[in-house]
Write a protein that holds these residues in place. Structure first.
Motif, PDB file in Angstrom:
ATOM      1  N   ARG A   1       0.830  -1.204   0.000  1.00  0.00           N
ATOM      2  CA  ARG A   1       0.000   0.000   0.000  1.00  0.00           C
ATOM      3  C   ARG A   1       0.863   1.253   0.000  1.00  0.00           C
ATOM      4  O   ARG A   1       1.927   1.302   0.630  1.00  0.00           O
ATOM      5  CB  ARG A   1      -0.910   0.013   1.233  1.00  0.00           C
ATOM      6  CG  ARG A   1      -2.133  -0.842   1.094  1.00  0.00           C
ATOM      7  CD  ARG A   1      -2.949  -0.885   2.358  1.00  0.00           C
ATOM      8  NE  ARG A   1      -3.033   0.384   3.068  1.00  0.00           N
ATOM      9  CZ  ARG A   1      -4.113   0.781   3.741  1.00  0.00           C
ATOM     10  NH1 ARG A   1      -5.191   0.026   3.746  1.00  0.00           N
ATOM     11  NH2 ARG A   1      -4.109   1.912   4.405  1.00  0.00           N
TER      12      ARG A   1
ATOM     13  N   ASP B   1      -9.990   0.545  -2.787  1.00  0.00           N
ATOM     14  CA  ASP B   1      -9.445   0.495  -1.430  1.00  0.00           C
ATOM     15  C   ASP B   1     -10.404  -0.144  -0.437  1.00  0.00           C
ATOM     16  O   ASP B   1     -10.278   0.050   0.766  1.00  0.00           O
ATOM     17  CB  ASP B   1      -9.081   1.911  -0.951  1.00  0.00           C
ATOM     18  CG  ASP B   1     -10.285   2.845  -0.963  1.00  0.00           C
ATOM     19  OD1 ASP B   1     -11.355   2.450  -1.475  1.00  0.00           O
ATOM     20  OD2 ASP B   1     -10.160   3.976  -0.456  1.00  0.00           O
ATOM     21  N   SER B   2     -11.367  -0.931  -0.924  1.00  0.00           N
ATOM     22  CA  SER B   2     -12.349  -1.556  -0.044  1.00  0.00           C
ATOM     23  C   SER B   2     -11.687  -2.531   0.920  1.00  0.00           C
ATOM     24  O   SER B   2     -10.768  -3.269   0.559  1.00  0.00           O
ATOM     25  CB  SER B   2     -13.399  -2.300  -0.876  1.00  0.00           C
ATOM     26  OG  SER B   2     -14.260  -3.051  -0.041  1.00  0.00           O
ATOM     27  N   SER B   3     -12.167  -2.536   2.146  1.00  0.00           N
ATOM     28  CA  SER B   3     -11.631  -3.462   3.151  1.00  0.00           C
ATOM     29  C   SER B   3     -12.057  -4.904   2.876  1.00  0.00           C
ATOM     30  O   SER B   3     -11.565  -5.834   3.523  1.00  0.00           O
ATOM     31  CB  SER B   3     -12.102  -3.049   4.552  1.00  0.00           C
ATOM     32  OG  SER B   3     -13.515  -3.124   4.643  1.00  0.00           O
TER      33      SER B   3
ATOM     34  N   ARG C   1     -10.760 -10.761   1.164  1.00  0.00           N
ATOM     35  CA  ARG C   1     -11.571 -11.537   2.113  1.00  0.00           C
ATOM     36  C   ARG C   1     -12.533 -12.401   1.315  1.00  0.00           C
ATOM     37  O   ARG C   1     -13.024 -11.991   0.269  1.00  0.00           O
ATOM     38  CB  ARG C   1     -12.353 -10.604   3.043  1.00  0.00           C
ATOM     39  CG  ARG C   1     -11.466  -9.782   3.969  1.00  0.00           C
ATOM     40  CD  ARG C   1     -12.278  -8.718   4.700  1.00  0.00           C
ATOM     41  NE  ARG C   1     -13.316  -9.290   5.520  1.00  0.00           N
ATOM     42  CZ  ARG C   1     -14.254  -8.560   6.143  1.00  0.00           C
ATOM     43  NH1 ARG C   1     -14.255  -7.244   6.018  1.00  0.00           N
ATOM     44  NH2 ARG C   1     -15.176  -9.134   6.873  1.00  0.00           N
TER      45      ARG C   1
ATOM     46  N   THR D   1     -17.361 -11.761   4.588  1.00  0.00           N
ATOM     47  CA  THR D   1     -17.969 -10.440   4.448  1.00  0.00           C
ATOM     48  C   THR D   1     -19.233 -10.301   5.279  1.00  0.00           C
ATOM     49  O   THR D   1     -19.609  -9.194   5.675  1.00  0.00           O
ATOM     50  CB  THR D   1     -18.318 -10.151   2.982  1.00  0.00           C
ATOM     51  OG1 THR D   1     -19.303 -11.085   2.526  1.00  0.00           O
ATOM     52  CG2 THR D   1     -17.080 -10.232   2.099  1.00  0.00           C
TER      53      THR D   1
ATOM     54  N   GLU E   1     -17.165   2.035   0.444  1.00  0.00           N
ATOM     55  CA  GLU E   1     -16.243   1.020  -0.052  1.00  0.00           C
ATOM     56  C   GLU E   1     -16.788   0.324  -1.289  1.00  0.00           C
ATOM     57  O   GLU E   1     -16.116  -0.501  -1.877  1.00  0.00           O
ATOM     58  CB  GLU E   1     -15.943  -0.008   1.035  1.00  0.00           C
ATOM     59  CG  GLU E   1     -15.234   0.590   2.235  1.00  0.00           C
ATOM     60  CD  GLU E   1     -14.775  -0.462   3.219  1.00  0.00           C
ATOM     61  OE1 GLU E   1     -14.836  -1.659   2.881  1.00  0.00           O
ATOM     62  OE2 GLU E   1     -14.344  -0.102   4.324  1.00  0.00           O
TER      63      GLU E   1
ATOM     64  N   ASN F   1     -15.137   7.229   9.739  1.00  0.00           N
ATOM     65  CA  ASN F   1     -15.038   6.216   8.684  1.00  0.00           C
ATOM     66  C   ASN F   1     -15.018   6.831   7.296  1.00  0.00           C
ATOM     67  O   ASN F   1     -14.614   6.187   6.332  1.00  0.00           O
ATOM     68  CB  ASN F   1     -16.206   5.223   8.789  1.00  0.00           C
ATOM     69  CG  ASN F   1     -16.079   4.298   9.984  1.00  0.00           C
ATOM     70  OD1 ASN F   1     -14.980   4.070  10.478  1.00  0.00           O
ATOM     71  ND2 ASN F   1     -17.192   3.779  10.464  1.00  0.00           N
TER      72      ASN F   1
ATOM     73  N   GLU G   1      -5.582   6.280   4.062  1.00  0.00           N
ATOM     74  CA  GLU G   1      -4.435   5.954   3.202  1.00  0.00           C
ATOM     75  C   GLU G   1      -3.910   7.217   2.513  1.00  0.00           C
ATOM     76  O   GLU G   1      -2.712   7.486   2.496  1.00  0.00           O
ATOM     77  CB  GLU G   1      -4.827   4.908   2.160  1.00  0.00           C
ATOM     78  CG  GLU G   1      -3.670   4.524   1.250  1.00  0.00           C
ATOM     79  CD  GLU G   1      -4.027   3.431   0.265  1.00  0.00           C
ATOM     80  OE1 GLU G   1      -3.173   3.100  -0.579  1.00  0.00           O
ATOM     81  OE2 GLU G   1      -5.156   2.912   0.329  1.00  0.00           O
TER      82      GLU G   1
END
Length: 611
Positions: A22, A334-336, A340, A345, A398, A464, A469
């Motif tokens: 990143r 840039d989604s968390s 995953r 999720t 996101e 949030n 970043e």
């Protein structure tokens, strides 16, 4: 120290280009190395985190988040764009102008996120479809950010560079004349160029790019062919147990999406059908609509004592969309959720929607979803009630809900806090224009008022909305410019430019600064590029004995006019999957445009900011 700084700079740029780590981590790593090797002091290393640019960015993320969450920008953009009607060229100009205007205040990533579903919807009825509109819209996001001090980080970077050199601070609308000129130039260029995005060989694909109807989405993802109906026997172990307790995705890799309850009577038609949620409980005689592979369904039917119904057997043999719908959701870069798997999720428990399929690079993943790891720019097909789908579209930054399909795309809930967001945004602009308070204070006042008036659900929601970043990237990279100046690297590069181009006159030097910035921006973010090139541009102008303003504006304009790569700016990346663009589309449209813009700006910038 000079060699050490250059080595750290080169390593950082390689890692930026490589993209596996990143960008904020790379920036922090370079900061730590500069500190360890004694290139900069502790105070200089931490100065970036107290810099007005960074603090202003924090506040602007909150303000932009409130404008985004209350639906203010989305509704305003949708209304304005629809005024022009169905004329394709008028619509094209309206999309570019509205996007540019919103981008001047909301930030380029937020603007792209809120305009993407709007453009998908309003361009659905045009001959060219969204493919002609989305890439120009992404370019307009970046150019709109150029029009105000707060629109994009490179603008704030060059303002800070001027202040540190003893020049007056740039005002909110100091950038507007050149930003508006570039945006209008872009519109004039893209009206004919955008047709190349929809060449005749691709006209048959236009329908694939518009917002689809519910049936079209179901057919595209082969829902009907992948859904099996099973009837629950009276002795089934399913009876009386919630689907959260049954954990069918874990055990059988299946998803039950709908229940048809016969107990309501045959005269009520499909009114006995309901969407399945975690707390839904099946009973004997219920018909379950199960999504998954046939082999898994057969295993489930045998072990859970249910009967697999054949096509046409029983009533309600096809999916219906009376109480629930399906939509496509595009993941932000840039989604968390990236890296995953679908099971982690927890979409069903958190948002009341099921993930039915994944579209990735033109391919459809419809089986074994629970273990599938999500990737940047994946498009998810989700299913849920329309209320939950709309909440999903407003609850997070996101992802973007692309496919509240044609039946509901125009239905945008108007949040009751929208007027507050509009008044506060106007107040912030007035404070910044009148200089009643410093710009950073105006932004913080607006951010605080957005929270106090309830434009966020809670304070955590406001936090949030901050893109940490980007914030950490610029805060950690600012000391790099200090190191470049202290060790003489900036002067060395600037002297090289002056010696090789200065003898040809300021126009040649300006072109050199512009194209150097343009090339670097292809590989690393425009923010990092501006931080690195701004002090070099200042030194080069000083060395030639001319005004630094055209050279610094060349840096910010060039950093914002990066069209040649889909990964150089967030808006470019966001529209790539939604518009079904290939890398070559950016190359053939953005490449000539990016370098032609440099030639024009070389002669136009001195008209606005004389040498």
């Amino acid at each position: 120290m000079l060699i050490t700084t250059l080595v750290i700079l080169v390593i950082s740029m390689i890692l930026f280009v490589h993209g596996k780590i990143r960008s904020d981590i790379v920036a922090l790593g370079s900061l730590v190395l500069l500190l360890i090797f004694g290139v900069i002091s502790v105070d200089e290393a931490l100065a970036g985190f107290s810099n007005p640019i960074v603090l202003m960015m924090l506040g602007l993320f909150i303000v932009g988040g409130a404008v985004f969450r209350t639906g203010l920008a989305r509704v305003a953009g949708q209304k304005i764009v629809k005024i022009v009607g169905n004329n394709e060229n008028f619509l094209f100009v309206a999309v570019m102008l509205v996007t540019g205007f919103i981008g001047a205040f909301v930030g380029i990533t937020g603007t792209a996120a809120l305009m993407l579903p709007i453009v998908m919807s309003v361009s659905a009825g045009t001959k060219s479809g969204p493919k002609r509109f989305l890439m120009p819209m992404a370019f307009a996001c970046s150019l709109g950010g150029m029009m105000t001090l707060i629109g994009t980080p490179p603008n704030m970077v060059i303002s800070d560079t001027l202040v540190r050199a003893g020049f007056p601070e740039l005002k909110l609308f100091s950038f507007t004349p050149i930003g508006a000129f570039v945006l209008l130039l872009m519109i004039a260029a893209m009206i004919p160029l955008s047709h190349f995005l929809c060449k005749k060989s691709e006209e048959k694909k236009v329908d694939e790019l518009r917002p689809k109807s519910l049936r079209e989405l179901a057919d595209e993802y082969s829902l009907s062919r992948n859904v099996t109906r099973v009837r629950v026997r009276m002795d089934s172990p399913l009876i009386g147990r919630s689907f959260a307790e049954l954990k069918l995705p874990n055990t059988y890799n299946l998803t039950v999406i709908e229940i048809d309850r016969p107990s309501r009577g045959k005269f009520f038609g499909s009114s006995g059908r309901e969407l399945v949620g975690p707390q839904s409980v099946p009973f004997g005689g219920d018909t379950l609509y199960v999504l998954g592979d046939t082999a898994n369904v057969e295993k489930f039917a045998e072990e859970m004592r249910t009967d697999v119904l054949k096509a046409g057997e029983g009533r309600g043999s096809s999916l219906h969309f009376q109480n629930w719908g399906i939509a496509e959701v595009l993941l932000m870069p840039d989604s968390s959720l990236i890296n995953r798997n679908v099971l982690e999720t927890n979409f069903r428990a958190q948002f009341g929607v099921n993930i039915l399929g994944i579209q990735r690079k033109g391919a459809y993943i419809l089986s074994d979803l629970k273990d599938e790891k999500l990737k940047s720019r994946d498009t998810l097909l989700v299913q849920g009630t329309w209320d939950n789908i709309r909440k999903l579209s407003m609850s997070n930054t996101e992802w973007i809900v692309l496919g509240e399909p044609l039946e509901s795309a125009e239905s945008v809930p108007l949040d009751h806090k929208m007027p507050f967001a509009a008044v506060i945004l106007l107040l912030m602009v007035i404070l910044m224009v009148t200089s009643v308070v410093p710009p950073v204070a105006a932004v913080f006042i607006a951010a605080l008022l957005m929270i106090l008036t309830g434009c966020f659900r809670n304070v955590e929601d406001a936090y949030n909305s901050i893109n940490w970043e980007s914030t950490v990237l610029i805060a950690a990279m600012l000391p790099m410019s200090t190191a470049l100046e202290k060790t003489g690297v900036s002067g060395m590069i600037a002297n090289g430019l002056v010696e090789n181009l200065g003898s040809l006159g300021p126009f040649a030097l300006l072109a050199g600064i512009y194209y150097t910035t343009s090339i670097v921006t292809i590989f690393i973010s425009n923010t990092a590029t501006a931080v690195l090139l701004a002090p070099i541009a200042m030194s080069a102008a000083t060395g030639l004995g001319v005004s630094p303003y055209p050279f610094l504006f060349a840096v910010t304009v060039s950093a914002s006019c990066c069209f040649i790569s889909p990964f150089s700016t967030p808006p470019n990346a966001l529209v790539m999957n939604a518009g079904r663009y290939a890398f070559n589309d950016y190359l053939k449209i953005g490449g000539p445009l990016q370098f032609a813009m440099g030639a024009v700006m070389t002669f136009v910038l001195p008209l606005f900011f004389p040498f």
